[in-house]
Design a protein around this motif. Structure first.
Motif, PDB file in Angstrom:
ATOM      1  N   GLU A 107      -6.396   6.795  -3.001  1.00  0.00           N
ATOM      2  CA  GLU A 107      -6.465   6.362  -4.292  1.00  0.00           C
ATOM      3  C   GLU A 107      -5.260   5.689  -4.679  1.00  0.00           C
ATOM      4  O   GLU A 107      -5.268   4.803  -5.592  1.00  0.00           O
ATOM      5  N   VAL A 108      -4.110   6.361  -4.353  1.00  0.00           N
ATOM      6  CA  VAL A 108      -2.780   5.659  -4.689  1.00  0.00           C
ATOM      7  C   VAL A 108      -2.682   4.047  -4.371  1.00  0.00           C
ATOM      8  O   VAL A 108      -2.456   3.201  -5.071  1.00  0.00           O
ATOM      9  N   THR A 109      -3.106   3.969  -3.058  1.00  0.00           N
ATOM     10  CA  THR A 109      -3.375   2.639  -2.782  1.00  0.00           C
ATOM     11  C   THR A 109      -4.376   1.593  -3.356  1.00  0.00           C
ATOM     12  O   THR A 109      -3.950   0.502  -3.794  1.00  0.00           O
TER      13      THR A 109
ATOM     14  N   GLU B 103       5.511  -8.623  -7.859  1.00  0.00           N
ATOM     15  CA  GLU B 103       5.758 -10.026  -8.065  1.00  0.00           C
ATOM     16  C   GLU B 103       5.279 -10.126  -9.679  1.00  0.00           C
ATOM     17  O   GLU B 103       5.777 -11.152 -10.306  1.00  0.00           O
ATOM     18  N   ASN B 104       4.349  -9.549 -10.002  1.00  0.00           N
ATOM     19  CA  ASN B 104       3.513  -9.906 -11.543  1.00  0.00           C
ATOM     20  C   ASN B 104       4.498  -9.068 -12.563  1.00  0.00           C
ATOM     21  O   ASN B 104       4.246  -9.162 -13.805  1.00  0.00           O
ATOM     22  N   GLY B 105       5.532  -8.429 -12.042  1.00  0.00           N
ATOM     23  CA  GLY B 105       6.327  -7.688 -13.058  1.00  0.00           C
ATOM     24  C   GLY B 105       5.740  -6.259 -13.321  1.00  0.00           C
ATOM     25  O   GLY B 105       6.631  -5.283 -14.021  1.00  0.00           O
ATOM     26  N   TYR B 106       4.939  -5.891 -12.900  1.00  0.00           N
ATOM     27  CA  TYR B 106       4.099  -4.469 -12.993  1.00  0.00           C
ATOM     28  C   TYR B 106       4.517  -3.630 -11.706  1.00  0.00           C
ATOM     29  O   TYR B 106       5.135  -4.411 -10.821  1.00  0.00           O
ATOM     30  N   GLY B 107       4.506  -2.392 -11.801  1.00  0.00           N
ATOM     31  CA  GLY B 107       4.975  -1.436 -10.631  1.00  0.00           C
ATOM     32  C   GLY B 107       4.460  -0.163 -10.752  1.00  0.00           C
ATOM     33  O   GLY B 107       3.501   0.056 -11.699  1.00  0.00           O
ATOM     34  N   VAL B 108       4.710   0.698 -10.003  1.00  0.00           N
ATOM     35  CA  VAL B 108       4.007   2.241  -9.765  1.00  0.00           C
ATOM     36  C   VAL B 108       5.256   3.121  -9.877  1.00  0.00           C
ATOM     37  O   VAL B 108       6.233   2.680  -9.009  1.00  0.00           O
ATOM     38  N   SER B 109       5.244   4.107 -10.386  1.00  0.00           N
ATOM     39  CA  SER B 109       5.910   5.288 -10.139  1.00  0.00           C
ATOM     40  C   SER B 109       5.219   6.329  -9.426  1.00  0.00           C
ATOM     41  O   SER B 109       4.247   6.740 -10.084  1.00  0.00           O
ATOM     42  N   VAL B 110       5.429   6.714  -8.182  1.00  0.00           N
ATOM     43  CA  VAL B 110       4.432   7.841  -7.442  1.00  0.00           C
ATOM     44  C   VAL B 110       5.536   8.827  -7.268  1.00  0.00           C
ATOM     45  O   VAL B 110       6.241   8.996  -6.781  1.00  0.00           O
ATOM     46  N   LEU B 111       4.852  10.172  -7.813  1.00  0.00           N
ATOM     47  CA  LEU B 111       5.486  11.439  -7.813  1.00  0.00           C
ATOM     48  C   LEU B 111       5.039  12.170  -7.051  1.00  0.00           C
ATOM     49  O   LEU B 111       3.581  12.200  -6.861  1.00  0.00           O
ATOM     50  N   TYR B 112       5.579  13.140  -6.048  1.00  0.00           N
ATOM     51  CA  TYR B 112       5.231  14.340  -5.173  1.00  0.00           C
ATOM     52  C   TYR B 112       5.847  15.556  -5.724  1.00  0.00           C
ATOM     53  O   TYR B 112       7.019  15.530  -5.502  1.00  0.00           O
ATOM     54  N   GLY B 113       5.138  16.643  -5.804  1.00  0.00           N
ATOM     55  CA  GLY B 113       5.928  17.816  -6.063  1.00  0.00           C
ATOM     56  C   GLY B 113       4.931  18.822  -6.973  1.00  0.00           C
ATOM     57  O   GLY B 113       4.315  18.054  -7.878  1.00  0.00           O
ATOM     58  N   SER B 114       5.161  20.055  -6.844  1.00  0.00           N
ATOM     59  CA  SER B 114       4.299  20.911  -7.661  1.00  0.00           C
ATOM     60  C   SER B 114       4.713  20.862  -9.139  1.00  0.00           C
ATOM     61  O   SER B 114       4.031  21.482  -9.877  1.00  0.00           O
ATOM     62  N   CYS B 115       5.665  20.449  -9.450  1.00  0.00           N
ATOM     63  CA  CYS B 115       5.918  20.082 -11.067  1.00  0.00           C
ATOM     64  C   CYS B 115       5.512  19.009 -11.726  1.00  0.00           C
ATOM     65  O   CYS B 115       5.793  18.832 -12.854  1.00  0.00           O
ATOM     66  N   PHE B 116       4.779  18.274 -11.019  1.00  0.00           N
ATOM     67  CA  PHE B 116       3.956  16.907 -11.591  1.00  0.00           C
ATOM     68  C   PHE B 116       2.637  17.424 -11.360  1.00  0.00           C
ATOM     69  O   PHE B 116       2.170  18.338 -11.023  1.00  0.00           O
ATOM     70  N   TYR B 117       1.772  16.190 -11.701  1.00  0.00           N
ATOM     71  CA  TYR B 117       0.394  16.470 -11.547  1.00  0.00           C
ATOM     72  C   TYR B 117       0.278  16.116  -9.996  1.00  0.00           C
ATOM     73  O   TYR B 117      -0.567  14.863  -9.628  1.00  0.00           O
ATOM     74  N   SER B 118       0.796  17.043  -9.076  1.00  0.00           N
ATOM     75  CA  SER B 118       0.354  16.929  -7.522  1.00  0.00           C
ATOM     76  C   SER B 118       0.372  18.274  -7.192  1.00  0.00           C
ATOM     77  O   SER B 118       1.195  19.363  -7.726  1.00  0.00           O
ATOM     78  N   ASN B 119      -0.210  18.399  -6.134  1.00  0.00           N
ATOM     79  CA  ASN B 119      -0.435  19.895  -5.432  1.00  0.00           C
ATOM     80  C   ASN B 119       0.863  19.894  -4.506  1.00  0.00           C
ATOM     81  O   ASN B 119       1.082  21.136  -4.152  1.00  0.00           O
ATOM     82  N   GLY B 120       1.763  19.160  -4.572  1.00  0.00           N
ATOM     83  CA  GLY B 120       2.911  19.130  -3.438  1.00  0.00           C
ATOM     84  C   GLY B 120       2.717  19.255  -2.247  1.00  0.00           C
ATOM     85  O   GLY B 120       3.479  19.574  -1.414  1.00  0.00           O
ATOM     86  N   ILE B 121       1.400  19.039  -1.657  1.00  0.00           N
ATOM     87  CA  ILE B 121       1.072  18.841  -0.382  1.00  0.00           C
ATOM     88  C   ILE B 121       0.537  17.385   0.085  1.00  0.00           C
ATOM     89  O   ILE B 121       0.989  16.997   0.793  1.00  0.00           O
ATOM     90  N   ASP B 122      -0.458  17.086  -0.667  1.00  0.00           N
ATOM     91  CA  ASP B 122      -1.245  16.000  -0.337  1.00  0.00           C
ATOM     92  C   ASP B 122      -1.866  15.193  -1.440  1.00  0.00           C
ATOM     93  O   ASP B 122      -2.635  14.239  -1.295  1.00  0.00           O
TER      94      ASP B 122
ATOM     95  N   THR C  98       0.867  -1.134   0.080  1.00  0.00           N
ATOM     96  CA  THR C  98       0.243  -0.101  -0.061  1.00  0.00           C
ATOM     97  C   THR C  98       0.840   1.254   0.182  1.00  0.00           C
ATOM     98  O   THR C  98       2.139   1.107   0.172  1.00  0.00           O
ATOM     99  N   PHE C  99       0.307   2.483  -0.074  1.00  0.00           N
ATOM    100  CA  PHE C  99       0.937   3.646  -0.195  1.00  0.00           C
ATOM    101  C   PHE C  99       1.920   3.871   1.210  1.00  0.00           C
ATOM    102  O   PHE C  99       3.126   4.266   0.873  1.00  0.00           O
ATOM    103  N   LYS C 100       1.789   3.237   2.259  1.00  0.00           N
ATOM    104  CA  LYS C 100       2.296   3.210   3.432  1.00  0.00           C
ATOM    105  C   LYS C 100       3.865   2.556   3.146  1.00  0.00           C
ATOM    106  O   LYS C 100       4.836   2.879   3.776  1.00  0.00           O
TER     107      LYS C 100
ATOM    108  N   GLN D 211       9.939  10.932  -5.324  1.00  0.00           N
ATOM    109  CA  GLN D 211       9.661   9.912  -5.985  1.00  0.00           C
ATOM    110  C   GLN D 211       9.700   8.572  -5.360  1.00  0.00           C
ATOM    111  O   GLN D 211      10.718   8.065  -4.768  1.00  0.00           O
ATOM    112  N   ALA D 212       8.660   7.729  -5.587  1.00  0.00           N
ATOM    113  CA  ALA D 212       8.918   6.425  -4.978  1.00  0.00           C
ATOM    114  C   ALA D 212       8.681   5.290  -6.037  1.00  0.00           C
ATOM    115  O   ALA D 212       7.629   5.226  -6.917  1.00  0.00           O
ATOM    116  N   ILE D 213       9.583   4.323  -6.453  1.00  0.00           N
ATOM    117  CA  ILE D 213       9.023   3.350  -7.349  1.00  0.00           C
ATOM    118  C   ILE D 213       8.849   1.944  -6.632  1.00  0.00           C
ATOM    119  O   ILE D 213       9.803   1.699  -5.878  1.00  0.00           O
ATOM    120  N   MET D 214       7.930   1.150  -7.094  1.00  0.00           N
ATOM    121  CA  MET D 214       7.896  -0.006  -6.416  1.00  0.00           C
ATOM    122  C   MET D 214       7.382  -1.194  -7.646  1.00  0.00           C
ATOM    123  O   MET D 214       6.438  -0.631  -8.280  1.00  0.00           O
TER     124      MET D 214
END
Length: 99
Positions: free
Chosen positions: A88-90, A39-58, A2-4, A33-36
């Protein structure tokens, strides 16, 4: 998983922001950025910051990974997803683990 379980680190652009005086160097220097992979070969890239599609807060930008890069070929999304909450990320992470 999960996100945690995500381990955020400075985005790879952060180390170049000041050195090369990027136009958005302050935003990049704070970006994370967090990359995870699962086991199925897929993963996620999670970005945080106002230069991405993120408000840089939450909210976060999420891309689905496969074979070392972004993939747009799943039934979850055909693009990166922006402004997602931790919950939603979870939800996305759980769906990716079920691919």
């Amino acid at each position: 998983k999960t996100f945690k379980d995500l381990d955020f680190k400075p985005h790879s652009f952060a180390k170049y922001a000041d050195k090369y005086n990027y136009p958005f160097n302050e935003q990049y220097s704070k970006a994370k950025q967090a990359i995870m992979y699962f086991e199925n070969g897929y993963g996620v890239s999670v970005l945080y910051g106002s230069c991405f599609y993120s408000n840089g807060i939450d909210t976060y930008e999420v891309g689905i990974l496969y074979d070392g890069g972004l993939t747009y070929d799943t039934d979850i999304t055909d693009d990166v997803m922006g402004y997602l909450t931790e919950s939603e990320v979870t939800d996305v992470m759980i769906r990716v683990q079920q691919l």
